[in-house]
Design an enzyme around this catalytic site. Sequence first.
Site, PDB file in Angstrom:
ATOM      1  N   ASP A 334       0.820  -1.218   0.000  1.00  0.00           N
ATOM      2  CA  ASP A 334       0.000   0.000   0.000  1.00  0.00           C
ATOM      3  C   ASP A 334       0.849   1.261   0.000  1.00  0.00           C
ATOM      4  OD1 ASP A 334       0.879  -0.783   2.568  1.00  0.00           O
ATOM      5  OD2 ASP A 334      -0.489   0.659   3.484  1.00  0.00           O
ATOM      6  N   GLU A 335       0.235   2.328  -0.443  1.00  0.00           N
ATOM      7  CA  GLU A 335       0.781   3.680  -0.294  1.00  0.00           C
ATOM      8  C   GLU A 335       2.255   3.820  -0.674  1.00  0.00           C
ATOM      9  OE1 GLU A 335      -1.782   5.630   3.257  1.00  0.00           O
ATOM     10  OE2 GLU A 335      -0.217   4.278   3.937  1.00  0.00           O
ATOM     11  N   VAL A 336       2.588   3.467  -1.887  1.00  0.00           N
ATOM     12  CA  VAL A 336       3.972   3.639  -2.326  1.00  0.00           C
ATOM     13  C   VAL A 336       4.149   5.058  -2.870  1.00  0.00           C
ATOM     14  CG1 VAL A 336       5.787   2.755  -3.819  1.00  0.00           C
ATOM     15  CG2 VAL A 336       4.057   1.195  -2.878  1.00  0.00           C
TER      16      VAL A 336
END
Lengths: 538, 538
Positions: A334-336
């Site tokens: 997630d959330e790179v």
Amino acid sequence: AALLGSSAPGWIKKQALAPLTVSSVNTASDEVALWPLPQKFQTSVDAFRLSSASFQIVHAKESTAGPSCSLLQNAFRRYYSYIFGNGRKHGKNLENVFDADLAELQVQITSADPECDGYPSLKSDESYQLEVNQPTAVLKAASVWGALRGLETFSQLVYEDDYGGQNINKTSISDFPRFAHRGILLDSSRHYLPLKVILANLEAMAMNKFNVFHWHIVDDQSFPFQSRTFPDLSHKGAYHPYTHVYTPADVKMVIEFARMRGIRVLAEFDSPGHTFSWGKGQTGLLTPCFSGSSPSGTFGPVNPILNSTYDFMTRFFKEVSTVFPDAYIHLGGDEVDFSCWKSNPDIQKFMDQQGFGQDYRKLESYYIQRLLDIVSTTNKGYMVWQEVFDNGVKLKGDTVVEVWMNNNVDKELQNVTGSGFTAILSAPWYLDYISYGQDWKKYYTVEPLNFEGTAEQKKLVIGGEACLWGEYVDATNLTPRLWPRASAVGERLWSDENVKDVGSAYDRLVKHRCRMVRRGIPAEPLYIGFCPHEYSGN
Amino acid sequence: AALLGSSAPGWIKKQALAPLTVSSVNTASDEVALWPLPQKFQTSVDAFRLSSASFQIVHAKESTAGPSCSLLQNAFRRYYSYIFGNGRKHGKNLENVFDADLAELQVQITSADPECDGYPSLKSDESYQLEVNQPTAVLKAASVWGALRGLETFSQLVYEDDYGGQNINKTSISDFPRFAHRGILLDSSRHYLPLKVILANLEAMAMNKFNVFHWHIVDDQSFPFQSRTFPDLSHKGAYHPYTHVYTPADVKMVIEFARMRGIRVLAEFDSPGHTFSWGKGQTGLLTPCFSGSSPSGTFGPVNPILNSTYDFMTRFFKEVSTVFPDAYIHLGGDEVDFSCWKSNPDIQKFMDQQGFGQDYRKLESYYIQRLLDIVSTTNKGYMVWQEVFDNGVKLKGDTVVEVWMNNNVDKELQNVTGSGFTAILSAPWYLDYISYGQDWKKYYTVEPLNFEGTAEQKKLVIGGEACLWGEYVDATNLTPRLWPRASAVGERLWSDENVKDVGSAYDRLVKHRCRMVRRGIPAEPLYIGFCPHEYSGN
């Protein structure tokens, strides 16, 4: 006064099966409150007493499990304590057994393999049947996993009368979970969680029939997981190398404590983002960020262009796959944040070579794809956060996609299941977000299958998770913040979809939270009121 | 590295008084974080060691207090434990005292009457001077109240070095509170608070230099205060007559425990509203509500038209005035609902007779006026919620008006002080309202004297209170919800008005909350991070 309604058609509410036999029952039985509500049940005003001196929980003669089944032996002791209190002394069968007594609970495992020494899994059968009648109650389940759920229900049926005696009404229950994956996410990276806190919350999970501990064990802020292969990861990446780590023995204890309660331990090692702490103990793993044409000294996500990255991941996940017995590993994804990758000239060159253009999602997918292939070789299944699916990474058929973004949840569930993947839902259940008042109602009234889709698609939603991220939570406040708010999610995931009346849920949950308090869990109050036995733990 | 800035003009920040003498000090002294920040202080890199075997806190020869002053004796033991840890064993002066050691802290009380056996009051002198130098530190204060504050500061100056030793830097402090009334309101009616919780929070209050425990002891929901004169009030009005009451002995213990820490216990018996629970044990006290021409069976506020009401109040407050030694009683007077009064024909008749027309505020004022006259005969001062002032009740000159409505706070402070009354502010500090994130900053940045008014008016604002109302709070979650959020209010009320930088407050508060945790208070985290010693209390 029969008190519990049934959620299933064909069962009659408040049905009296027999006349009142114990005079003090009338008011006291109002105290009974099952949580989560069983799928089918029938109860009566006919009440029996339980003598702490003579009452026993035993293996039924016909059971495929016996005294060698330490999981059940342990559970028998635990539930005996819940029923009679830890501190209460009792004689050795000195008292007579009276006519109105319930002499014992027989636990009968019916499958050839009771799974005493196994681990719970997504496919575990947690169903059970419970018949409480004189002189013997019988709990039947295919495996120990159903027996654990039934023992919890049995203990919830017992109530104290005005004279301090323990009673139970004649009852018949047939129960099974609506969803197979009922999880709690705890985050031991933003704050280190002492073992004691984790174990206490596993206890509370069992009281609410949760069966997955999603252990978000490491993240940017700290790496408390002690790896034998790469000891520097925690030695340099934890808040403190000795006091703020989970040793292999600690992890084993968590897993065994959870197993004893029918709870899977699903470890998450999130990458390529959320990995800042990994970089402290593993030089070269993270992407060096550039400021103009020179390295800025800061680091970004895992460096996806180096072979050394994949060599590291291969060795690391090989260890992880042996440490955690569960069939699944959560790989995050997630959330790179792409800004560091964008700044790095080597990455840009690689992007050109691969023909990715300026689409960094392709680079992310490239990394995840290789990681998934690595993990596949360990014979584990994997779970991922929804971005991995959204970005079009090629996933194995048994991948579980966790839907966490609280916008367009229905659309996302539609897409994930429409593509044939299983999904779990956590988006509406981020319990780290707090607000004034009774927010448990908001969690309770979520219906996970309210999206448009075929019956086949709905079957692919295998459950959900209540997530308590750790930014504002540590050993001081975690347990009261989680319970009983997570209990609302627990009933949503276990009980029939028609069990959704907030008013009657309130009445039961008030009592259930007092039960948790009495068992030593500092579950916070829903609203004004009191518990007969207030929390005295600190 | 000198670490603490000064808030007062003329003092030099980070001034080094002497060269470094202990090599390990440099990093370790960064751990020192005073909270609330003293008014004037000066510190140095010159560090001394404290030996647990030989360090002593003693009465100075010149002190007017000595070993017979049990308040100080008790405080010496408490602060010794805070400094060296409760569990730490130590020899009996077997170690040598080294040159670099701080041998003792001498506490010198300078007034003829040290007030050892007295109670703290609004007029108590809490100022102190602290000189830490070799071989002896000296703490001077006019009375024990200042000495208690200075002991807390001294204990906060001590820091652990990398070898587990305790150190303190050469320091000079002159300190006093900005406001005289620095309170915490706890509500033991919406939820019963076990004694243990109240005592733990008195401990935490002392760590934050609070000096008033505003005990909102009874309300609509329950009446846990056990009255000797009217035992039915708690016997019928508490949640439970034995397990959920405060006996006279309990109340005494709270008062003495608070006194030992320089904390006043300000009891609130709120009327005429918020009294539903009173009616259970005192027939005829509350107004019978009518539905049409007949009583509905429900009850409203205290019945203000009966002589029996005032007879009851006379006897009740006579008892209260002897139970609680503080010079003030809080009489409430907030949120009176007029609908029941309006429904009652006897009340209507009385209104006509008195010429009140339809203005029920006049009836409320009539009641309050008579109540105030009753309480005045006990020689107590009184505090009231702002409505009592707003409604034009005639108040004694020493009345304290508590401003709690969070609209037009400035206007209200202007009016109250403009009329010559003293005021305390609680409106911006209702800590029962929770939200996601660092709301302590909101509490911290309140400036109580930011209203338009003369210097005389501003002097009339004598302090404030952080209020943790009990609707959603009980023994399970009270302490972490209150601390360190209330600490923000604590510094606002103690330190200089120029101490308002949120960034440096954050750094100190993070360490202060870890200190509270180490002392056994489960104060919750401000944000991501860790404490060297995490909470292990449950």
